[in-house]
Design a protein around this motif. Structure first.
Motif, PDB file in Angstrom:
ATOM      1  N   LEU A   3      -8.996  53.940  -1.767  1.00  0.00           N
ATOM      2  CA  LEU A   3      -9.858  52.972  -2.425  1.00  0.00           C
ATOM      3  C   LEU A   3     -10.678  52.270  -1.352  1.00  0.00           C
ATOM      4  O   LEU A   3     -10.181  52.014  -0.258  1.00  0.00           O
ATOM      5  CB  LEU A   3      -9.026  51.936  -3.187  1.00  0.00           C
ATOM      6  N   VAL A   4     -11.915  51.979  -1.671  1.00  0.00           N
ATOM      7  CA  VAL A   4     -12.804  51.259  -0.752  1.00  0.00           C
ATOM      8  C   VAL A   4     -12.998  49.862  -1.320  1.00  0.00           C
ATOM      9  O   VAL A   4     -13.187  49.689  -2.529  1.00  0.00           O
ATOM     10  CB  VAL A   4     -14.145  52.003  -0.597  1.00  0.00           C
ATOM     11  N   ARG A   5     -12.973  48.866  -0.444  1.00  0.00           N
ATOM     12  CA  ARG A   5     -13.090  47.470  -0.881  1.00  0.00           C
ATOM     13  C   ARG A   5     -14.527  47.164  -1.294  1.00  0.00           C
ATOM     14  O   ARG A   5     -15.335  46.716  -0.494  1.00  0.00           O
ATOM     15  CB  ARG A   5     -12.664  46.532   0.249  1.00  0.00           C
ATOM     16  N   GLN A   6     -14.847  47.413  -2.555  1.00  0.00           N
ATOM     17  CA  GLN A   6     -16.217  47.208  -3.021  1.00  0.00           C
ATOM     18  C   GLN A   6     -16.626  45.738  -2.996  1.00  0.00           C
ATOM     19  O   GLN A   6     -17.807  45.420  -3.004  1.00  0.00           O
ATOM     20  CB  GLN A   6     -16.431  47.795  -4.421  1.00  0.00           C
ATOM     21  N   ASP A   7     -15.648  44.839  -2.940  1.00  0.00           N
ATOM     22  CA  ASP A   7     -15.968  43.417  -2.850  1.00  0.00           C
ATOM     23  C   ASP A   7     -15.804  42.895  -1.419  1.00  0.00           C
ATOM     24  O   ASP A   7     -15.834  41.685  -1.183  1.00  0.00           O
ATOM     25  CB  ASP A   7     -15.105  42.601  -3.810  1.00  0.00           C
ATOM     26  N   GLY A   8     -15.659  43.818  -0.468  1.00  0.00           N
ATOM     27  CA  GLY A   8     -15.517  43.422   0.932  1.00  0.00           C
ATOM     28  C   GLY A   8     -16.857  43.188   1.591  1.00  0.00           C
ATOM     29  O   GLY A   8     -17.927  43.392   0.993  1.00  0.00           O
ATOM     30  N   THR A   9     -16.815  42.767   2.829  1.00  0.00           N
ATOM     31  CA  THR A   9     -18.040  42.606   3.610  1.00  0.00           C
ATOM     32  C   THR A   9     -18.554  43.998   3.991  1.00  0.00           C
ATOM     33  O   THR A   9     -17.800  44.979   3.967  1.00  0.00           O
ATOM     34  CB  THR A   9     -17.780  41.811   4.889  1.00  0.00           C
ATOM     35  N   PRO A  10     -19.827  44.109   4.380  1.00  0.00           N
ATOM     36  CA  PRO A  10     -20.321  45.417   4.832  1.00  0.00           C
ATOM     37  C   PRO A  10     -19.486  46.012   5.963  1.00  0.00           C
ATOM     38  O   PRO A  10     -19.235  47.224   5.985  1.00  0.00           O
ATOM     39  CB  PRO A  10     -21.752  45.102   5.268  1.00  0.00           C
ATOM     40  N   TYR A  17     -18.374  55.256  -7.523  1.00  0.00           N
ATOM     41  CA  TYR A  17     -18.224  53.996  -8.263  1.00  0.00           C
ATOM     42  C   TYR A  17     -18.676  54.243  -9.697  1.00  0.00           C
ATOM     43  O   TYR A  17     -19.718  54.846  -9.943  1.00  0.00           O
ATOM     44  CB  TYR A  17     -19.080  52.906  -7.617  1.00  0.00           C
ATOM     45  N   PHE A  18     -17.884  53.746 -10.646  1.00  0.00           N
ATOM     46  CA  PHE A  18     -18.197  53.867 -12.065  1.00  0.00           C
ATOM     47  C   PHE A  18     -18.655  52.505 -12.579  1.00  0.00           C
ATOM     48  O   PHE A  18     -17.976  51.496 -12.373  1.00  0.00           O
ATOM     49  CB  PHE A  18     -16.972  54.323 -12.850  1.00  0.00           C
ATOM     50  N   GLY A  19     -19.791  52.482 -13.272  1.00  0.00           N
ATOM     51  CA  GLY A  19     -20.303  51.232 -13.808  1.00  0.00           C
ATOM     52  C   GLY A  19     -21.455  51.515 -14.756  1.00  0.00           C
ATOM     53  O   GLY A  19     -21.585  52.622 -15.279  1.00  0.00           O
ATOM     54  N   TYR A  20     -22.316  50.527 -14.950  1.00  0.00           N
ATOM     55  CA  TYR A  20     -23.492  50.752 -15.792  1.00  0.00           C
ATOM     56  C   TYR A  20     -24.622  49.838 -15.351  1.00  0.00           C
ATOM     57  O   TYR A  20     -24.391  48.755 -14.807  1.00  0.00           O
ATOM     58  CB  TYR A  20     -23.161  50.580 -17.280  1.00  0.00           C
ATOM     59  N   THR A  21     -25.827  50.292 -15.532  1.00  0.00           N
ATOM     60  CA  THR A  21     -26.991  49.595 -14.968  1.00  0.00           C
ATOM     61  C   THR A  21     -27.301  48.287 -15.656  1.00  0.00           C
ATOM     62  O   THR A  21     -27.929  47.414 -15.062  1.00  0.00           O
ATOM     63  CB  THR A  21     -28.243  50.485 -14.995  1.00  0.00           C
ATOM     64  N   TYR A  22     -26.893  48.123 -16.908  1.00  0.00           N
ATOM     65  CA  TYR A  22     -27.151  46.886 -17.637  1.00  0.00           C
ATOM     66  C   TYR A  22     -26.067  45.834 -17.378  1.00  0.00           C
ATOM     67  O   TYR A  22     -26.089  44.767 -17.987  1.00  0.00           O
ATOM     68  CB  TYR A  22     -27.250  47.166 -19.143  1.00  0.00           C
ATOM     69  N   CYS A  23     -25.141  46.133 -16.515  1.00  0.00           N
ATOM     70  CA  CYS A  23     -24.048  45.214 -16.188  1.00  0.00           C
ATOM     71  C   CYS A  23     -24.623  43.888 -15.690  1.00  0.00           C
ATOM     72  O   CYS A  23     -25.444  43.880 -14.772  1.00  0.00           O
ATOM     73  CB  CYS A  23     -23.162  45.840 -15.113  1.00  0.00           C
ATOM     74  N   PRO A  24     -24.202  42.775 -16.271  1.00  0.00           N
ATOM     75  CA  PRO A  24     -24.793  41.494 -15.904  1.00  0.00           C
ATOM     76  C   PRO A  24     -24.228  40.866 -14.636  1.00  0.00           C
ATOM     77  O   PRO A  24     -24.769  39.875 -14.158  1.00  0.00           O
ATOM     78  CB  PRO A  24     -24.467  40.609 -17.117  1.00  0.00           C
ATOM     79  N   VAL A  66     -20.827  42.243 -12.051  1.00  0.00           N
ATOM     80  CA  VAL A  66     -20.163  42.888 -10.916  1.00  0.00           C
ATOM     81  C   VAL A  66     -20.793  44.190 -10.441  1.00  0.00           C
ATOM     82  O   VAL A  66     -20.819  44.464  -9.241  1.00  0.00           O
ATOM     83  CB  VAL A  66     -18.655  43.112 -11.188  1.00  0.00           C
ATOM     84  N   CYS A  67     -21.299  45.013 -11.331  1.00  0.00           N
ATOM     85  CA  CYS A  67     -21.788  46.335 -10.915  1.00  0.00           C
ATOM     86  C   CYS A  67     -22.890  46.262  -9.853  1.00  0.00           C
ATOM     87  O   CYS A  67     -22.781  46.902  -8.804  1.00  0.00           O
ATOM     88  CB  CYS A  67     -22.267  47.158 -12.105  1.00  0.00           C
ATOM     89  N   PRO A  68     -23.965  45.495 -10.082  1.00  0.00           N
ATOM     90  CA  PRO A  68     -24.996  45.467  -9.056  1.00  0.00           C
ATOM     91  C   PRO A  68     -24.516  44.881  -7.732  1.00  0.00           C
ATOM     92  O   PRO A  68     -24.911  45.352  -6.658  1.00  0.00           O
ATOM     93  CB  PRO A  68     -26.108  44.608  -9.655  1.00  0.00           C
ATOM     94  N   VAL A  69     -23.611  43.906  -7.809  1.00  0.00           N
ATOM     95  CA  VAL A  69     -23.084  43.311  -6.579  1.00  0.00           C
ATOM     96  C   VAL A  69     -22.211  44.317  -5.832  1.00  0.00           C
ATOM     97  O   VAL A  69     -22.343  44.503  -4.617  1.00  0.00           O
ATOM     98  CB  VAL A  69     -22.284  42.028  -6.893  1.00  0.00           C
ATOM     99  N   ASP A  70     -21.314  44.994  -6.554  1.00  0.00           N
ATOM    100  CA  ASP A  70     -20.446  45.994  -5.925  1.00  0.00           C
ATOM    101  C   ASP A  70     -21.249  47.135  -5.315  1.00  0.00           C
ATOM    102  O   ASP A  70     -20.981  47.564  -4.188  1.00  0.00           O
ATOM    103  CB  ASP A  70     -19.457  46.563  -6.946  1.00  0.00           C
ATOM    104  N   VAL A  71     -22.229  47.629  -6.058  1.00  0.00           N
ATOM    105  CA  VAL A  71     -23.030  48.755  -5.555  1.00  0.00           C
ATOM    106  C   VAL A  71     -23.828  48.324  -4.330  1.00  0.00           C
ATOM    107  O   VAL A  71     -23.960  49.076  -3.351  1.00  0.00           O
ATOM    108  CB  VAL A  71     -23.936  49.329  -6.671  1.00  0.00           C
ATOM    109  N   GLN A  72     -24.338  47.116  -4.358  1.00  0.00           N
ATOM    110  CA  GLN A  72     -25.051  46.591  -3.187  1.00  0.00           C
ATOM    111  C   GLN A  72     -24.114  46.492  -1.982  1.00  0.00           C
ATOM    112  O   GLN A  72     -24.486  46.870  -0.857  1.00  0.00           O
ATOM    113  CB  GLN A  72     -25.644  45.226  -3.504  1.00  0.00           C
ATOM    114  N   ASN A  73     -22.896  45.997  -2.199  1.00  0.00           N
ATOM    115  CA  ASN A  73     -21.925  45.908  -1.106  1.00  0.00           C
ATOM    116  C   ASN A  73     -21.615  47.281  -0.528  1.00  0.00           C
ATOM    117  O   ASN A  73     -21.572  47.465   0.696  1.00  0.00           O
ATOM    118  CB  ASN A  73     -20.623  45.265  -1.600  1.00  0.00           C
ATOM    119  N   LEU A  74     -21.369  48.255  -1.397  1.00  0.00           N
ATOM    120  CA  LEU A  74     -21.051  49.607  -0.930  1.00  0.00           C
ATOM    121  C   LEU A  74     -22.211  50.205  -0.143  1.00  0.00           C
ATOM    122  O   LEU A  74     -22.012  50.841   0.903  1.00  0.00           O
ATOM    123  CB  LEU A  74     -20.688  50.499  -2.118  1.00  0.00           C
ATOM    124  N   ALA A  75     -23.427  49.996  -0.635  1.00  0.00           N
ATOM    125  CA  ALA A  75     -24.607  50.516   0.067  1.00  0.00           C
ATOM    126  C   ALA A  75     -24.768  49.852   1.432  1.00  0.00           C
ATOM    127  O   ALA A  75     -25.093  50.515   2.430  1.00  0.00           O
ATOM    128  CB  ALA A  75     -25.856  50.294  -0.786  1.00  0.00           C
TER     129      ALA A  75
END
Length: 198
Positions: A179-186, A64-71, A73-82
């Motif tokens: 592609l993996v559904r980063q906005d999908g359910t776990p 996943y490509f993003g940035y830590t200061y993202c206000p 989608v990034c933290p939400v997407d990364v949390q979903n993927l994890a």
């Protein structure tokens, strides 16, 4: 053609056709098979160590490509993927262990190894955070077909980065799979990983 043969054929044909259409009889290529996505890279991980794509040989990569200061989608997407990877760990620990979650920053000016360490550590203990020089990030973004562009700074010096919102599953040799559904359910994310990481 006699009536008995005709009736037998009429009964047997649907069964033959159905047997040929079952998922077990079909070999489906991954959706991104043969796509021109990915390539060699050398970046710096969250511990300050230089890491290349070759360090992940033999492992599936959830990227996943993003940035830590993202206000947003990034933290939400990364949390979903994890969370999806954690579901897979419960379903099939051996398969999940072969998948490395990788977060690549598109904001190298702010995403130092120390910043990445805090960020990825909040989501998954095996997540790898990667950053680099602006030129290194530009190269890896080109290889993975990722768009990103830093926006103008505000009065405080803060800025956002527009970027592609996509999660790739790459194969053990770095080949694109899906592609993996980063906005999908776990569970949906775990399903994606389980389907294509074989």
């Amino acid at each position: 053609m006699n009536d008995l043969f005709r009736r037998g054929l009429a009964l047997a044909l649907p069964l033959v056709l159905a047997a040929g259409c079952t998922p077990a009889a079909q070999k489906v290529d991954p959706p991104l098979a043969h796509a021109s996505i990915g390539g060699p890279f050398t970046l710096t991980d969250q511990t300050g160590k230089r890491v290349s794509d070759r360090d992940f040989t033999g492992k599936f990569r959830l990227m996943y490509f993003g940035y830590t200061y993202c206000p947003d989608v990034c933290p939400v997407d990364v949390q979903n993927l994890a969370r999806g990877l954690k579901v897979l760990e419960k379903r099939d620990a051996a398969l999940a262990a072969r998948i490395v979650p990788i977060f690549i920053s598109v904001d190298p000016a702010r995403d130092t190894p120390a910043v990445l360490k805090q960020f990825v550590g909040a989501f998954h203990p095996r997540m790898v955070g990667l950053t680099g020089t602006p030129a290194e990030i530009a190269q890896v973004a080109r290889e993975f077909r990722i768009y990103y562009k830093a926006q103008a700074k505000d009065a405080t010096g803060a800025y956002t980065v527009d970027h592609s919102r996509v999660a790739y599953l790459m194969g053990p040799e770095g080949q694109p799979l899906a592609l993996v559904r980063q906005d999908g359910t776990p569970n949906e994310i775990a399903d994606d990983l389980e389907q294509w990481a074989r």
